[in-house]
Design an enzyme around this catalytic site. Structure first.
Site, short mmCIF file in Angstrom:
data_model
loop_
_atom_site.label_atom_id
_atom_site.label_comp_id
_atom_site.label_asym_id
_atom_site.label_seq_id
_atom_site.Cartn_x
_atom_site.Cartn_y
_atom_site.Cartn_z
N MET A 29 0.85 -1.20 0.00
CA MET A 29 0.00 0.00 0.00
C MET A 29 0.89 1.25 0.00
SD MET A 29 -3.43 -0.95 2.04
CE MET A 29 -2.85 -0.68 3.71
N LEU A 32 6.72 2.99 1.34
CA LEU A 32 7.63 1.84 1.43
C LEU A 32 8.72 2.08 2.47
CD1 LEU A 32 8.04 1.07 -2.39
CD2 LEU A 32 6.38 0.10 -0.77
N GLU A 34 11.97 -0.20 4.93
CA GLU A 34 12.97 -1.26 4.79
C GLU A 34 12.32 -2.66 4.76
OE1 GLU A 34 16.15 -2.26 3.58
OE2 GLU A 34 16.01 -0.08 3.77
N HIS A 36 9.40 -3.53 3.39
CA HIS A 36 8.98 -3.80 2.01
C HIS A 36 10.19 -4.08 1.12
CE1 HIS A 36 5.56 -0.96 3.17
NE2 HIS A 36 4.92 -2.04 2.80
N GLN A 60 -10.30 -2.38 2.62
CA GLN A 60 -9.82 -3.01 3.85
C GLN A 60 -9.77 -2.08 5.05
OE1 GLN A 60 -5.94 -4.07 1.87
NE2 GLN A 60 -5.08 -3.69 3.88
N GLY A 146 5.02 -10.12 4.56
CA GLY A 146 5.81 -9.99 5.79
C GLY A 146 5.11 -10.66 6.97
N LYS A 148 4.93 -9.59 9.91
CA LYS A 148 4.31 -8.65 10.85
C LYS A 148 2.78 -8.77 10.82
CE LYS A 148 3.18 -4.70 10.25
NZ LYS A 148 2.19 -3.70 10.37
N GLN A 152 -3.02 -11.86 8.55
CA GLN A 152 -3.22 -11.62 7.11
C GLN A 152 -2.58 -12.74 6.29
OE1 GLN A 152 -2.88 -7.75 4.88
NE2 GLN A 152 -0.81 -8.43 4.51
N SER A 184 6.62 -0.39 9.96
CA SER A 184 5.25 -0.29 9.46
C SER A 184 5.09 1.11 8.87
CB SER A 184 4.27 -0.46 10.62
OG SER A 184 3.01 0.05 10.28
#
Ligand code: PAF
Length: 283
Positions: A29, A32, A34, A36, A60, A146, A148, A152, A184
């Site tokens: 999304m 960006l 580190e 990503h 979402q 990821g 994190k 998801q 994030s």
């Protein structure tokens, strides 16, 4: 790196890339960081062609969530994606992905319900719908996500299995700041004080890990360690702290072999999630 918006153009470019080798896909999304970029570098190292999508997916976000203020940094995102090895940056428009009259959505029923699903109803319907569309259009060999966003990745894994997508999924380790805070895009919205305080989330998860190393197996005690550290920060609220099965995300009463410890907090106006895997050390 080519930058395109049109769905047809993406299909054309990927058709020819597919005939020359494997395709990796990193959906984002934007804003960006580190985390990503490390997904992109890994994806590029493992496949011949890397496509990155950048789309802040309205479906979402709940009506009171941060869609409007979600960071948008297009110019620097282009540079970063390019430097991380993207061959194609796809920036679709909302009207192409959700044209007037759009009616179909994807719901992954069971695994979407607990934890994030309770506090963000319909969030995973938005995620699975957009990821299904993106996979349908890009048809990658590998999808990179990821750790994190642990739940998801469970939801998307289930969807890939249930809907027979031919894509393999890779979940890569969470990238962290020096003080442990998970990277994030939302971290950019933390005030200086909130940013400092946000490090408690990882510290609390680590404290639980240390407790497991010292022999604790009872879920209530492990969770209590985390919540009491979170409660030591004035103004911090948490939505949940949960010790769960790594695949089903069902809550555990005792740690038997391995588990995932999930947490979601509100700090300032920002909501953050994080998790760690816990494993009973071998004797
Ligand atoms: O994790 C994210 O950034 C998003 O949920 C995703 C997978 C790009 C779908 O919009």
């Amino acid at each position: 790196m080519r930058v395109v918006s049109s769905i047809n153009r993406v299909r054309q470019i990927l058709k020819s890339a597919r005939s020359n080798g494997t395709i990796a896909f990193v959906p984002t999304m934007g804003a960006l960081h580190e985390g990503h970029l490390s997904l992109m570098k890994k994806a590029k190292a493992e496949c011949d062609f890397l496509v990155v999508s950048l789309f802040v997916n309205p479906l979402q976000f709940g009506p009171t969530e941060d869609f409007k203020v979600y960071p948008r940094e297009l110019a620097s995102d282009r540079k970063k994606a390019h430097s991380a090895g993207a061959d194609l940056l796809w920036i679709p428009s909302e009207k192409d992905l959700y044209p007037p009259g759009f009616q179909s959505t994807v719901t992954v029923s069971k695994i979407s319900q607990p934890w994030e699903g309770i506090f963000r109803p319909d969030h995973f319907k938005g995620v699975s719908t957009i990821v299904a569309k993106l996979l349908q259009i890009t048809r990658p060999d590998r999808l990179y996500l990821g750790q994190k966003d642990y739940q998801q990745s469970c939801v998307i894994r289930q969807m890939i299995r249930d809907l027979h997508f031919e894509t393999q999924m890779r979940v890569c380790a969470t990238c962290r700041e020096k003080d442990g805070l998970a990277m994030s895009s939302r971290n950019a919205r933390l005030s200086t004080k909130a940013r400092e305080n946000a490090a408690i989330l990882y510290r609390a998860l680590q404290a639980a890990k240390n407790q497991v190393r010292s022999g604790e197996r009872d879920a209530k005690c492990i969770i209590q360690t985390v919540t009491s550290l979170l409660e030591s920060i004035p103004g911090l609220k948490y939505d949940y702290v949960a010790l769960c099965d790594i695949e089903t995300l069902e809550p555990l009463e005792r740690l038997a072999d391995c588990a995932v410890l999930l947490a979601a907090i509100h700090i300032g106006r920002v909501r953050l999630i994080d998790n760690i895997r816990l494993k009973i050390p071998k004797k």
